[in-house]
Motif scaffolding. Structure first.
Motif, PDB file in Angstrom:
ATOM      1  N   LYS A   1      37.158  12.882  37.802  1.00  0.00           N
ATOM      2  CA  LYS A   1      37.779  13.396  36.752  1.00  0.00           C
ATOM      3  C   LYS A   1      36.839  13.359  35.445  1.00  0.00           C
ATOM      4  CE  LYS A   1      39.967  11.086  33.379  1.00  0.00           C
ATOM      5  NZ  LYS A   1      39.511  11.791  32.130  1.00  0.00           N
ATOM      6  N   PRO A   2      36.746  14.807  34.969  1.00  0.00           N
ATOM      7  CA  PRO A   2      35.570  14.731  33.768  1.00  0.00           C
ATOM      8  C   PRO A   2      36.268  14.155  32.781  1.00  0.00           C
ATOM      9  CG  PRO A   2      36.219  16.902  34.816  1.00  0.00           C
ATOM     10  CD  PRO A   2      37.133  16.061  35.494  1.00  0.00           C
ATOM     11  N   TYR A   3      35.239  14.045  31.652  1.00  0.00           N
ATOM     12  CA  TYR A   3      35.589  13.310  30.218  1.00  0.00           C
ATOM     13  C   TYR A   3      36.603  14.450  29.831  1.00  0.00           C
ATOM     14  CZ  TYR A   3      34.850  12.315  25.399  1.00  0.00           C
ATOM     15  OH  TYR A   3      35.203  12.221  24.283  1.00  0.00           O
ATOM     16  N   GLY A   4      37.476  14.098  29.041  1.00  0.00           N
ATOM     17  CA  GLY A   4      38.399  15.276  28.243  1.00  0.00           C
ATOM     18  C   GLY A   4      39.413  15.804  29.022  1.00  0.00           C
ATOM     19  N   VAL A   5      39.919  15.098  30.198  1.00  0.00           N
ATOM     20  CA  VAL A   5      41.070  15.684  30.982  1.00  0.00           C
ATOM     21  C   VAL A   5      41.983  14.539  31.175  1.00  0.00           C
ATOM     22  CG1 VAL A   5      41.470  16.441  33.263  1.00  0.00           C
ATOM     23  CG2 VAL A   5      39.430  16.889  32.316  1.00  0.00           C
ATOM     24  N   LEU A   6      43.142  14.915  30.954  1.00  0.00           N
ATOM     25  CA  LEU A   6      44.383  14.270  31.173  1.00  0.00           C
ATOM     26  C   LEU A   6      44.580  14.052  32.767  1.00  0.00           C
ATOM     27  CD1 LEU A   6      47.163  15.478  28.716  1.00  0.00           C
ATOM     28  CD2 LEU A   6      45.850  13.334  28.571  1.00  0.00           C
ATOM     29  N   CYS A   7      45.054  12.783  32.927  1.00  0.00           N
ATOM     30  CA  CYS A   7      45.354  12.192  34.330  1.00  0.00           C
ATOM     31  C   CYS A   7      46.695  12.775  34.771  1.00  0.00           C
ATOM     32  CB  CYS A   7      45.274  10.713  34.693  1.00  0.00           C
ATOM     33  SG  CYS A   7      43.689  10.338  35.011  1.00  0.00           S
ATOM     34  N   GLN A   8      47.400  13.750  34.314  1.00  0.00           N
ATOM     35  CA  GLN A   8      48.434  14.349  34.689  1.00  0.00           C
ATOM     36  C   GLN A   8      48.289  15.934  34.932  1.00  0.00           C
ATOM     37  OE1 GLN A   8      50.337  12.631  31.046  1.00  0.00           O
ATOM     38  NE2 GLN A   8      50.658  14.416  30.148  1.00  0.00           N
ATOM     39  N   PHE A   9      49.604  16.358  35.351  1.00  0.00           N
ATOM     40  CA  PHE A   9      49.409  18.034  35.507  1.00  0.00           C
ATOM     41  C   PHE A   9      49.872  18.998  34.381  1.00  0.00           C
ATOM     42  CE2 PHE A   9      48.720  16.345  39.719  1.00  0.00           C
ATOM     43  CZ  PHE A   9      47.990  17.134  40.253  1.00  0.00           C
ATOM     44  N   THR A  10      50.621  18.295  33.476  1.00  0.00           N
ATOM     45  CA  THR A  10      51.249  19.007  32.507  1.00  0.00           C
ATOM     46  C   THR A  10      50.767  18.437  31.080  1.00  0.00           C
ATOM     47  OG1 THR A  10      53.159  18.178  32.499  1.00  0.00           O
ATOM     48  CG2 THR A  10      53.004  19.957  33.638  1.00  0.00           C
ATOM     49  N   ASP A  11      50.773  18.925  29.757  1.00  0.00           N
ATOM     50  CA  ASP A  11      50.537  18.644  28.888  1.00  0.00           C
ATOM     51  C   ASP A  11      51.374  19.511  27.649  1.00  0.00           C
ATOM     52  OD1 ASP A  11      49.404  17.205  26.511  1.00  0.00           O
ATOM     53  OD2 ASP A  11      47.876  18.507  26.326  1.00  0.00           O
ATOM     54  N   ARG A  12      52.227  18.471  26.742  1.00  0.00           N
ATOM     55  CA  ARG A  12      52.697  19.523  25.784  1.00  0.00           C
ATOM     56  C   ARG A  12      52.338  19.236  24.598  1.00  0.00           C
ATOM     57  NH1 ARG A  12      58.621  19.047  28.474  1.00  0.00           N
ATOM     58  NH2 ARG A  12      58.234  18.023  30.072  1.00  0.00           N
ATOM     59  N   SER A  13      51.251  18.950  24.378  1.00  0.00           N
ATOM     60  CA  SER A  13      50.620  18.951  23.001  1.00  0.00           C
ATOM     61  C   SER A  13      50.131  20.141  22.624  1.00  0.00           C
ATOM     62  CB  SER A  13      49.300  17.943  22.914  1.00  0.00           C
ATOM     63  OG  SER A  13      48.435  18.072  23.683  1.00  0.00           O
ATOM     64  N   THR A  14      49.801  20.577  21.113  1.00  0.00           N
ATOM     65  CA  THR A  14      49.162  21.539  20.622  1.00  0.00           C
ATOM     66  C   THR A  14      48.130  21.204  19.887  1.00  0.00           C
ATOM     67  OG1 THR A  14      51.670  22.528  20.416  1.00  0.00           O
ATOM     68  CG2 THR A  14      49.945  23.454  19.032  1.00  0.00           C
ATOM     69  N   PRO A  15      46.888  21.919  20.166  1.00  0.00           N
ATOM     70  CA  PRO A  15      46.853  22.848  21.351  1.00  0.00           C
ATOM     71  C   PRO A  15      47.013  22.045  22.805  1.00  0.00           C
ATOM     72  CG  PRO A  15      44.882  22.234  20.388  1.00  0.00           C
ATOM     73  CD  PRO A  15      45.841  21.652  19.586  1.00  0.00           C
ATOM     74  N   PRO A  16      47.192  22.472  23.919  1.00  0.00           N
ATOM     75  CA  PRO A  16      47.198  21.971  25.028  1.00  0.00           C
ATOM     76  C   PRO A  16      45.846  21.379  25.362  1.00  0.00           C
ATOM     77  CG  PRO A  16      47.841  24.299  25.406  1.00  0.00           C
ATOM     78  CD  PRO A  16      47.743  23.954  23.922  1.00  0.00           C
ATOM     79  N   ARG A  17      45.743  20.271  26.315  1.00  0.00           N
ATOM     80  CA  ARG A  17      44.429  19.715  26.718  1.00  0.00           C
ATOM     81  C   ARG A  17      44.246  20.062  27.997  1.00  0.00           C
ATOM     82  NH1 ARG A  17      46.134  13.890  24.429  1.00  0.00           N
ATOM     83  NH2 ARG A  17      48.067  14.559  25.268  1.00  0.00           N
ATOM     84  N   ARG A  18      43.128  19.752  28.693  1.00  0.00           N
ATOM     85  CA  ARG A  18      43.128  20.087  29.982  1.00  0.00           C
ATOM     86  C   ARG A  18      43.547  19.168  31.011  1.00  0.00           C
ATOM     87  NH1 ARG A  18      36.687  20.043  31.313  1.00  0.00           N
ATOM     88  NH2 ARG A  18      37.477  21.089  33.386  1.00  0.00           N
ATOM     89  N   THR A  19      44.227  19.519  32.081  1.00  0.00           N
ATOM     90  CA  THR A  19      44.730  18.782  32.800  1.00  0.00           C
ATOM     91  C   THR A  19      44.415  18.767  34.174  1.00  0.00           C
ATOM     92  OG1 THR A  19      46.514  20.308  33.431  1.00  0.00           O
ATOM     93  CG2 THR A  19      46.925  18.800  31.319  1.00  0.00           C
TER      94      THR A  19
END
Length: 177
Positions: free
Chosen positions: A7-25
């Protein structure tokens, strides 16, 4: 199926993101269908993340009763003193209670990929690397442990979970185990 993913730095440990702006998943990395993380790594942490489609295996890997050791390379701010390492080895009092004893030692700078963005560098403040092995998984535990002994974490890379190792996977790469 069991997958090792770096897992790279700055990636969420989930497959979706509801934040604005969306983050990498995890959805950004062409992982096999129907696998899910067995455990978590913080958004600002890197390294070995196991994914599986087997719920029983995920439970064995993550349930604290199974005490799967997890080893991290931790870049800390400051020069670790013997008493700071001893405190990590004996367990550290955090706001949610005492941690289990950890294995902690100073190590040479590991031969790993550069972080993007890089860790801030300060000429007047030394840094060092530790290898820290814990057998529990509280929220942001390693960062809180090093901070509690006066060594704030600058970079955190998980390299093992139980018998599974990161080995030579580059950030964003994965392999079947």
């Amino acid at each position: 199926m069991l997958i090792a993913f770096n897992k790279p730095y700055g990636v969420l440990c989930q497959f979706t993101d509801r934040s604005t702006p969306p983050r990498r998943t995890l959805a950004d990395f062409a992982l096999p269908a129907d696998v899910y993380p067995a455990g978590r790594l913080d958004y600002d942490s890197e390294g070995l993340l196991l994914l599986t489609d087997d719920g029983a295996l995920a439970h064995r890997l993550t349930d604290p009763r199974h005490k799967q050791p997890k080893t991290y390379w931790v870049q800390v701010e400051g020069e670790p003193r013997d008493e700071q390492l001893a405190a990590l080895r004996n367990g550290v009092e955090l706001n949610d209670g005492m941690t289990r004893p950890a294995q902690a030692q100073r190590v040479e700078t590991p031969a790993i990929w550069p972080r993007d963005p890089p860790v801030r560098f300060r000429k007047t403040v030394p840094d060092a690397w530790l290898a820290l092995t814990i057998s529990e998984g509280r929220n942001r535990q390693v960062r809180r442990m090093t901070a509690a002994v006066g060594l704030p974490t600058l970079r955190l890379v998980r390299v093992t979970v139980g018998p599974y190792r990161l080995d030579a996977l580059a950030p964003g790469e994965w392999r079947h185990l």
